[in-house]
Design a protein around this motif. Structure first.
Motif, PDB file in Angstrom:
ATOM      1  N   VAL A 140       0.849  -1.194   0.000  1.00  0.00           N
ATOM      2  CA  VAL A 140       0.000   0.000   0.000  1.00  0.00           C
ATOM      3  C   VAL A 140       0.883   1.243   0.000  1.00  0.00           C
ATOM      4  O   VAL A 140       2.034   1.207   0.415  1.00  0.00           O
ATOM      5  CB  VAL A 140      -0.949   0.035   1.224  1.00  0.00           C
ATOM      6  CG1 VAL A 140      -1.935  -1.098   1.180  1.00  0.00           C
ATOM      7  CG2 VAL A 140      -0.176   0.053   2.521  1.00  0.00           C
ATOM      8  N   HIS A 141       0.308   2.328  -0.464  1.00  0.00           N
ATOM      9  CA  HIS A 141       0.997   3.620  -0.436  1.00  0.00           C
ATOM     10  C   HIS A 141       0.565   4.354   0.826  1.00  0.00           C
ATOM     11  O   HIS A 141      -0.608   4.357   1.178  1.00  0.00           O
ATOM     12  CB  HIS A 141       0.619   4.470  -1.654  1.00  0.00           C
ATOM     13  CG  HIS A 141       1.047   3.883  -2.955  1.00  0.00           C
ATOM     14  ND1 HIS A 141       2.352   3.824  -3.353  1.00  0.00           N
ATOM     15  CD2 HIS A 141       0.335   3.326  -3.956  1.00  0.00           C
ATOM     16  CE1 HIS A 141       2.429   3.262  -4.540  1.00  0.00           C
ATOM     17  NE2 HIS A 141       1.203   2.943  -4.932  1.00  0.00           N
ATOM     18  N   GLU A 142       1.559   4.960   1.472  1.00  0.00           N
ATOM     19  CA  GLU A 142       1.254   5.740   2.671  1.00  0.00           C
ATOM     20  C   GLU A 142       1.942   7.088   2.590  1.00  0.00           C
ATOM     21  O   GLU A 142       3.041   7.216   2.046  1.00  0.00           O
ATOM     22  CB  GLU A 142       1.740   5.011   3.932  1.00  0.00           C
ATOM     23  CG  GLU A 142       0.915   3.807   4.297  1.00  0.00           C
ATOM     24  CD  GLU A 142       1.347   3.191   5.637  1.00  0.00           C
ATOM     25  OE1 GLU A 142       2.437   3.568   6.162  1.00  0.00           O
ATOM     26  OE2 GLU A 142       0.606   2.352   6.150  1.00  0.00           O
ATOM     27  N   GLN A 147      -3.060   5.940   4.546  1.00  0.00           N
ATOM     28  CA  GLN A 147      -3.052   5.196   3.299  1.00  0.00           C
ATOM     29  C   GLN A 147      -3.550   6.083   2.151  1.00  0.00           C
ATOM     30  O   GLN A 147      -4.496   6.837   2.301  1.00  0.00           O
ATOM     31  CB  GLN A 147      -3.927   3.951   3.422  1.00  0.00           C
ATOM     32  CG  GLN A 147      -3.760   2.999   2.266  1.00  0.00           C
ATOM     33  CD  GLN A 147      -4.408   1.647   2.538  1.00  0.00           C
ATOM     34  OE1 GLN A 147      -4.555   1.249   3.688  1.00  0.00           O
ATOM     35  NE2 GLN A 147      -4.794   0.968   1.480  1.00  0.00           N
ATOM     36  N   VAL A 148      -2.873   5.962   1.009  1.00  0.00           N
ATOM     37  CA  VAL A 148      -3.205   6.735  -0.184  1.00  0.00           C
ATOM     38  C   VAL A 148      -3.443   5.741  -1.314  1.00  0.00           C
ATOM     39  O   VAL A 148      -2.670   4.800  -1.484  1.00  0.00           O
ATOM     40  CB  VAL A 148      -2.057   7.701  -0.558  1.00  0.00           C
ATOM     41  CG1 VAL A 148      -2.412   8.512  -1.783  1.00  0.00           C
ATOM     42  CG2 VAL A 148      -1.709   8.613   0.606  1.00  0.00           C
ATOM     43  N   SER A 149      -4.486   5.961  -2.096  1.00  0.00           N
ATOM     44  CA  SER A 149      -4.811   5.007  -3.160  1.00  0.00           C
ATOM     45  C   SER A 149      -3.788   5.059  -4.286  1.00  0.00           C
ATOM     46  O   SER A 149      -3.136   6.076  -4.512  1.00  0.00           O
ATOM     47  CB  SER A 149      -6.209   5.292  -3.727  1.00  0.00           C
ATOM     48  OG  SER A 149      -6.174   6.438  -4.562  1.00  0.00           O
ATOM     49  N   ASP A 150      -3.688   3.930  -4.999  1.00  0.00           N
ATOM     50  CA  ASP A 150      -2.804   3.869  -6.159  1.00  0.00           C
ATOM     51  C   ASP A 150      -3.186   4.938  -7.179  1.00  0.00           C
ATOM     52  O   ASP A 150      -2.324   5.550  -7.806  1.00  0.00           O
ATOM     53  CB  ASP A 150      -2.884   2.489  -6.825  1.00  0.00           C
ATOM     54  CG  ASP A 150      -2.296   1.377  -5.966  1.00  0.00           C
ATOM     55  OD1 ASP A 150      -1.539   1.678  -5.025  1.00  0.00           O
ATOM     56  OD2 ASP A 150      -2.608   0.204  -6.250  1.00  0.00           O
ATOM     57  N   GLY A 151      -4.476   5.157  -7.352  1.00  0.00           N
ATOM     58  CA  GLY A 151      -4.956   6.154  -8.317  1.00  0.00           C
ATOM     59  C   GLY A 151      -4.506   7.561  -7.966  1.00  0.00           C
ATOM     60  O   GLY A 151      -4.116   8.329  -8.848  1.00  0.00           O
ATOM     61  N   GLN A 152      -4.564   7.895  -6.672  1.00  0.00           N
ATOM     62  CA  GLN A 152      -4.117   9.231  -6.254  1.00  0.00           C
ATOM     63  C   GLN A 152      -2.632   9.417  -6.525  1.00  0.00           C
ATOM     64  O   GLN A 152      -2.212  10.477  -6.985  1.00  0.00           O
ATOM     65  CB  GLN A 152      -4.391   9.441  -4.768  1.00  0.00           C
ATOM     66  CG  GLN A 152      -5.843   9.641  -4.419  1.00  0.00           C
ATOM     67  CD  GLN A 152      -6.032   9.719  -2.917  1.00  0.00           C
ATOM     68  OE1 GLN A 152      -5.798   8.739  -2.198  1.00  0.00           O
ATOM     69  NE2 GLN A 152      -6.443  10.880  -2.442  1.00  0.00           N
TER      70      GLN A 152
END
Length: 187
Positions: A140-142, A147-152
């Motif tokens: 996951v992106h943080e 947590q930050v979405s892949d799309g963002q």
């Protein structure tokens, strides 16, 4: 960046003053000619000629008024565009700063998550035999622990790739930056 419209407006006022001066001068000449005590063909010709000149000066004064109106309209249009640029800059600068911060500071974290939390439809066969739930590794992106979405992340990186640095303050390019933010789904 696009200049101060005060000079243009001052020029418009000066043109209007010149127009008023022409009208005043024309009125004074016509009044003087009409006040001639002479009679006859020559005096009538002078009066007619002065009347014609007064009319011509009035037309010239009208042209000066129209030029002044055009300068005022142009100044108003420039001010409107400057306001649009300022609004675009206000919004786009914030979006650019957020996207740049996200793109530069996002981290990829790998976490162990119970498999049934990843997919509620999965059958946890191993849990029945061992008594422990199966674990799945998830990337996951943080950013700052959130947590930050892949799309963002993808949108932010794409936007920053298109606009690697913000334009100078007041530049019309801010309108393009705002458009790039919208096209990339930033903000």
């Amino acid at each position: 960046m696009y200049g101060e419209m005060a000079q243009l407006r001052a020029k418009a006022r000066a043109l209007r003053d010149d127009a008023d001066g022409l009208r005043s001068r024309a009125s004074a000449l016509v009044a003087q000619a009409d006040g001639l005590s002479s009679a006859g063909k020559a005096a009538d010709a002078v009066r007619r000629r002065v009347q014609e000149s007064g009319t011509e000066l009035g037309k010239k004064a009208q042209l000066l008024d129209e030029a002044a109106d055009a300068l005022d309209a142009h100044a108003k249009a420039v001010d409107a565009v400057k306001a649009q640029i300022a609004e675009a800059e206000r919004i786009a600068r914030d979006l650019w700063n957020q996207a740049a911060h996200l793109a530069a500071n996002v981290v990829n974290a790998v976490k162990d998550v119970a498999s049934n939390a990843v997919n509620g439809f999965m059958q946890v066969i191993g849990a029945a035999g061992s008594g422990e739930p199966d674990h799945v590794r998830v990337s996951v992106h943080e950013l700052g622990g959130q947590q930050v979405s892949d799309g963002q992340v993808a949108s932010a990186k794409s936007f920053i790739a298109q606009v690697p640095s913000p334009p100078p303050s007041g530049s019309k390019d801010w309108i393009d930056v705002r458009g790039a933010a919208i096209r990339n789904g930033v903000g």
